[in-house]
Design a protein around this motif. Structure first.
Motif, PDB file in Angstrom:
ATOM      1  N   SER A 172       0.797  -0.814   0.193  1.00 27.58           N
ATOM      2  CA  SER A 172       0.573   0.117  -0.132  1.00 27.58           C
ATOM      3  C   SER A 172       0.694   1.265  -0.246  1.00 27.58           C
ATOM      4  CB  SER A 172      -0.988   0.024   1.145  1.00 27.58           C
ATOM      5  OG  SER A 172      -1.181   1.457   1.290  1.00 27.58           O
ATOM      6  N   GLU A 173       0.731   2.587  -1.000  1.00 24.29           N
ATOM      7  CA  GLU A 173       1.376   3.489  -0.575  1.00 24.29           C
ATOM      8  C   GLU A 173       1.193   4.087   0.935  1.00 24.29           C
ATOM      9  OE1 GLU A 173       3.212   6.571  -2.140  1.00 24.29           O
ATOM     10  OE2 GLU A 173       2.847   4.396  -3.090  1.00 24.29           O
ATOM     11  N   THR A 174       0.072   4.195   1.030  1.00 22.96           N
ATOM     12  CA  THR A 174       0.296   4.552   2.636  1.00 22.96           C
ATOM     13  C   THR A 174       1.254   4.305   3.020  1.00 22.96           C
ATOM     14  OG1 THR A 174      -2.627   4.852   2.435  1.00 22.96           O
ATOM     15  CG2 THR A 174      -1.789   5.226   4.535  1.00 22.96           C
ATOM     16  N   ALA A 175       1.634   3.094   3.394  1.00 25.30           N
ATOM     17  CA  ALA A 175       2.205   2.154   4.652  1.00 25.30           C
ATOM     18  C   ALA A 175       3.118   1.770   3.800  1.00 25.30           C
ATOM     19  CB  ALA A 175       1.576   0.370   4.098  1.00 25.30           C
ATOM     20  N   TRP A 176       3.686   2.943   2.990  1.00 32.39           N
ATOM     21  CA  TRP A 176       4.626   3.094   2.259  1.00 32.39           C
ATOM     22  C   TRP A 176       5.477   4.124   3.203  1.00 32.39           C
ATOM     23  CZ3 TRP A 176       9.880   1.916   0.567  1.00 32.39           C
ATOM     24  CH2 TRP A 176      10.449   2.604  -0.199  1.00 32.39           C
ATOM     25  N   GLN A 177       4.616   4.866   3.160  1.00 31.13           N
ATOM     26  CA  GLN A 177       4.645   6.655   3.804  1.00 31.13           C
ATOM     27  C   GLN A 177       4.680   5.801   5.342  1.00 31.13           C
ATOM     28  OE1 GLN A 177       5.338   9.794   2.067  1.00 31.13           O
ATOM     29  NE2 GLN A 177       5.056   8.209  -0.197  1.00 31.13           N
ATOM     30  N   LEU A 178       4.082   5.140   5.919  1.00 32.92           N
ATOM     31  CA  LEU A 178       4.642   5.009   7.517  1.00 32.92           C
ATOM     32  C   LEU A 178       5.676   4.886   7.556  1.00 32.92           C
ATOM     33  CD1 LEU A 178       0.936   3.848   8.504  1.00 32.92           C
ATOM     34  CD2 LEU A 178       1.402   5.610   8.808  1.00 32.92           C
ATOM     35  N   ILE A 179       6.402   3.229   6.533  1.00 39.12           N
ATOM     36  CA  ILE A 179       7.808   2.207   6.677  1.00 39.12           C
ATOM     37  C   ILE A 179       8.897   4.299   6.634  1.00 39.12           C
ATOM     38  CG2 ILE A 179       9.398   1.291   5.291  1.00 39.12           C
ATOM     39  CD1 ILE A 179       6.408  -0.038   4.596  1.00 39.12           C
ATOM     40  N   LEU A 180       8.815   5.080   5.454  1.00 40.42           N
ATOM     41  CA  LEU A 180       9.905   6.054   5.977  1.00 40.42           C
ATOM     42  C   LEU A 180       9.440   7.141   7.116  1.00 40.42           C
ATOM     43  CD1 LEU A 180       8.717   7.047   2.291  1.00 40.42           C
ATOM     44  CD2 LEU A 180      10.605   6.215   2.642  1.00 40.42           C
ATOM     45  N   ARG A 181       8.256   7.096   7.231  1.00 42.20           N
ATOM     46  CA  ARG A 181       8.085   7.931   8.442  1.00 42.20           C
ATOM     47  C   ARG A 181       9.202   7.139   9.725  1.00 42.20           C
ATOM     48  NH1 ARG A 181       2.308   9.583  10.195  1.00 42.20           N
ATOM     49  NH2 ARG A 181       2.482   9.855   8.254  1.00 42.20           N
ATOM     50  N   TYR A 182       9.124   5.884   9.496  1.00 42.11           N
ATOM     51  CA  TYR A 182       9.392   5.177  11.014  1.00 42.11           C
ATOM     52  C   TYR A 182      11.170   5.161  10.270  1.00 42.11           C
ATOM     53  CZ  TYR A 182      11.700  -0.051  12.013  1.00 42.11           C
ATOM     54  OH  TYR A 182      12.561  -0.490  12.106  1.00 42.11           O
ATOM     55  N   TRP A 183      11.358   4.620   9.213  1.00 44.32           N
ATOM     56  CA  TRP A 183      12.730   5.256   8.813  1.00 44.32           C
ATOM     57  C   TRP A 183      13.095   6.205   9.016  1.00 44.32           C
ATOM     58  CZ3 TRP A 183      15.677   2.177   6.264  1.00 44.32           C
ATOM     59  CH2 TRP A 183      17.194   2.300   5.368  1.00 44.32           C
ATOM     60  N   TYR A 184      12.912   7.448   8.447  1.00 44.06           N
ATOM     61  CA  TYR A 184      13.798   8.939   9.127  1.00 44.06           C
ATOM     62  C   TYR A 184      13.416   9.314  11.007  1.00 44.06           C
ATOM     63  CZ  TYR A 184      13.966   9.032   4.091  1.00 44.06           C
ATOM     64  OH  TYR A 184      15.012   8.790   3.133  1.00 44.06           O
ATOM     65  N   SER A 185      12.622   8.798  11.333  1.00 47.99           N
ATOM     66  CA  SER A 185      12.222   8.862  12.590  1.00 47.99           C
ATOM     67  C   SER A 185      13.593   8.313  13.685  1.00 47.99           C
ATOM     68  CB  SER A 185      11.213   8.332  13.431  1.00 47.99           C
ATOM     69  OG  SER A 185      11.154   6.453  13.523  1.00 47.99           O
ATOM     70  N   LEU A 186      14.159   7.320  13.076  1.00 50.45           N
ATOM     71  CA  LEU A 186      15.153   7.004  13.749  1.00 50.45           C
ATOM     72  C   LEU A 186      16.569   7.676  13.339  1.00 50.45           C
ATOM     73  CD1 LEU A 186      14.298   2.993  12.615  1.00 50.45           C
ATOM     74  CD2 LEU A 186      14.353   4.887  15.028  1.00 50.45           C
ATOM     75  N   PRO A 187      17.980   7.710  14.440  1.00 53.07           N
ATOM     76  CA  PRO A 187      18.917   7.943  13.597  1.00 53.07           C
ATOM     77  C   PRO A 187      19.420   7.478  12.977  1.00 53.07           C
ATOM     78  CG  PRO A 187      18.428   8.083  16.485  1.00 53.07           C
ATOM     79  CD  PRO A 187      17.847   7.242  16.031  1.00 53.07           C
ATOM     80  N   GLY A 188      20.244   8.345  12.146  1.00 53.38           N
ATOM     81  CA  GLY A 188      20.841   7.805  11.112  1.00 53.38           C
ATOM     82  C   GLY A 188      21.795   6.332  10.980  1.00 53.38           C
ATOM     83  N   GLN A 189      22.359   6.125  12.421  1.00 50.22           N
ATOM     84  CA  GLN A 189      23.080   5.273  12.930  1.00 50.22           C
ATOM     85  C   GLN A 189      22.128   4.293  13.165  1.00 50.22           C
ATOM     86  OE1 GLN A 189      23.113   7.812  14.019  1.00 50.22           O
ATOM     87  NE2 GLN A 189      22.858   7.361  16.341  1.00 50.22           N
ATOM     88  N   ASP A 190      20.860   4.670  13.381  1.00 48.34           N
ATOM     89  CA  ASP A 190      20.464   2.962  13.782  1.00 48.34           C
ATOM     90  C   ASP A 190      19.154   3.049  12.886  1.00 48.34           C
ATOM     91  OD1 ASP A 190      21.263   2.962  16.580  1.00 48.34           O
ATOM     92  OD2 ASP A 190      19.793   4.821  17.011  1.00 48.34           O
ATOM     93  N   ARG A 191      19.361   3.036  11.415  1.00 46.18           N
ATOM     94  CA  ARG A 191      18.366   3.210  10.210  1.00 46.18           C
ATOM     95  C   ARG A 191      18.382   1.331  10.209  1.00 46.18           C
ATOM     96  NH1 ARG A 191      18.513   9.101   7.331  1.00 46.18           N
ATOM     97  NH2 ARG A 191      17.307   9.849   8.669  1.00 46.18           N
ATOM     98  N   PRO A 192      17.755   0.653   9.719  1.00 43.10           N
ATOM     99  CA  PRO A 192      17.820  -0.792   9.329  1.00 43.10           C
ATOM    100  C   PRO A 192      18.110  -0.553   8.144  1.00 43.10           C
ATOM    101  CG  PRO A 192      15.543  -0.022  10.121  1.00 43.10           C
ATOM    102  CD  PRO A 192      16.204   1.184  10.101  1.00 43.10           C
ATOM    103  N   ARG A 193      19.338  -1.730   7.954  1.00 41.42           N
ATOM    104  CA  ARG A 193      20.178  -1.995   6.974  1.00 41.42           C
ATOM    105  C   ARG A 193      19.886  -3.406   6.323  1.00 41.42           C
ATOM    106  NH1 ARG A 193      20.508   2.447   7.486  1.00 41.42           N
ATOM    107  NH2 ARG A 193      22.562   3.462   7.673  1.00 41.42           N
ATOM    108  N   ASP A 194      19.338  -4.407   7.197  1.00 42.20           N
ATOM    109  CA  ASP A 194      19.009  -5.476   7.212  1.00 42.20           C
ATOM    110  C   ASP A 194      17.634  -6.016   7.408  1.00 42.20           C
ATOM    111  OD1 ASP A 194      19.030  -8.248   5.679  1.00 42.20           O
ATOM    112  OD2 ASP A 194      20.178  -9.141   7.755  1.00 42.20           O
TER     113      ASP A 194
END
Length: 291
Positions: A172-194
């Motif tokens: 879902s496009e809305t779910a994708w936007q929530l994933i991005l919001r979650y991603w950018y809510s984290l400090p750079g070094q803590d963002r998921p890599r795997d």
């Protein structure tokens, strides 16, 4: 008895089952071996069919097990007898039980909207909205990796499905936007890599299985609701709403990753409009009300 349990776990591992399944399958074999040691004082090779039946009765009495769970225990005993003791299993000596089937809980669309819209934690909002919007199982969302999200194609690659086969799920496009919001809510070094939803203490591993149902329950308490939501509720709601909106069963079967259409057909019963859209033949005859 530890050697028997070790052999049992090794044989399960050789079948390629997951760690979670291995733990679940070992539960009642551990209880069985403890029963033999503490109560019967026998080795597994010495146990008779009558004593196996006594163990099932004892287990059900001590733990108040449902018939469905008793059947799971019998399956574990069969595996243990066949692959560890290397003996022939006689299904007539310890038959499976019949059990009642119940329709799972499916919230109304308003209840689902309220539940999801009131989540404030970006990680769990993205995770649970993804489970609902794509119809994912808990194991599938836990093991989802960043590279499996194909935003340009509007789909998600599911590698670890229950049926041991890969499939694509809706994105879902809305779910994708929530994933991005979650991603950018984290400090750079803590963002998921795997893993998209990793453990905090060890990012190389997926989020703990129990954290998700624990969060669902705590959110229900925040809303003042009784406990009805489970991890599978989101998947059931996804399929039920799809069917209500006109998706045919074969398409729904593919979206859900079911091996059998029988598994998909349950959503005919869960749909609120299934019967209203199919009038009774009695109604078509004009009824039989007295003038």
């Amino acid at each position: 008895m530890d050697d028997y349990l070790k052999q049992y776990r090794e044989m399960i591992s050789l079948r390629g089952l997951t760690d979670h399944t291995l733990t679940a399958y070992s539960t009642y074999i551990s209880a069985y071996l403890g029963y033999l040691s503490d109560i019967l004082g026998k080795s597994p090779e010495e146990v008779s069919w009558a004593e196996l039946r006594d163990f099932i009765r004892w287990l059900q009495k001590e733990r108040q097990l449902s018939d469905r769970t008793v059947n799971a225990c019998i399956s574990q005993l069969r595996f243990f007898t066949t692959y560890v003791l290397r003996r022939t299993w006689d299904p007539y000596q310890l038959p499976f039980r019949k059990f009642d089937s119940y329709l799972p809980f499916v919230p109304t669309r308003q209840e689902m909207q309220t539940f999801l819209s009131t989540i404030t934690d970006p990680k769990f909002k993205a995770l649970l909205c993804l489970m609902f919007s794509s119809g994912l199982r808990i194991g599938e969302v836990r093991h989802l990796k960043c590279r499996d999200i194909e935003h340009s194609n509007g789909r998600i690659l599911i590698r670890s499905s229950k049926s041991r086969s890969s499939r694509y799920a809706q994105l879902s496009e809305t779910a994708w936007q929530l994933i991005l919001r979650y991603w950018y809510s984290l400090p750079g070094q803590d963002r998921p890599r795997d893993f998209l939803f990793p453990q905090k203490r060890d990012p190389s591993r997926p989020i703990d299985h129990q954290r998700i149902p624990d969060y669902i329950r705590s959110h229900e308490k925040e809303l003042g609701w009784e406990h009805r939501f489970t991890c599978h509720t989101f998947r059931h709601a996804f399929a039920t709403y799809h069917y209500e909106d006109g998706t045919d069963l074969l398409t729904l079967k593919a979206l859900m990753g079911h091996k059998s259409i029988n598994s998909t057909a349950i959503y005919v019963h869960l749909s609120s409009g299934a019967f209203s859209s199919s009038p009774s033949p009695f109604e078509k005859m004009g009824g039989m009300l007295d003038e």
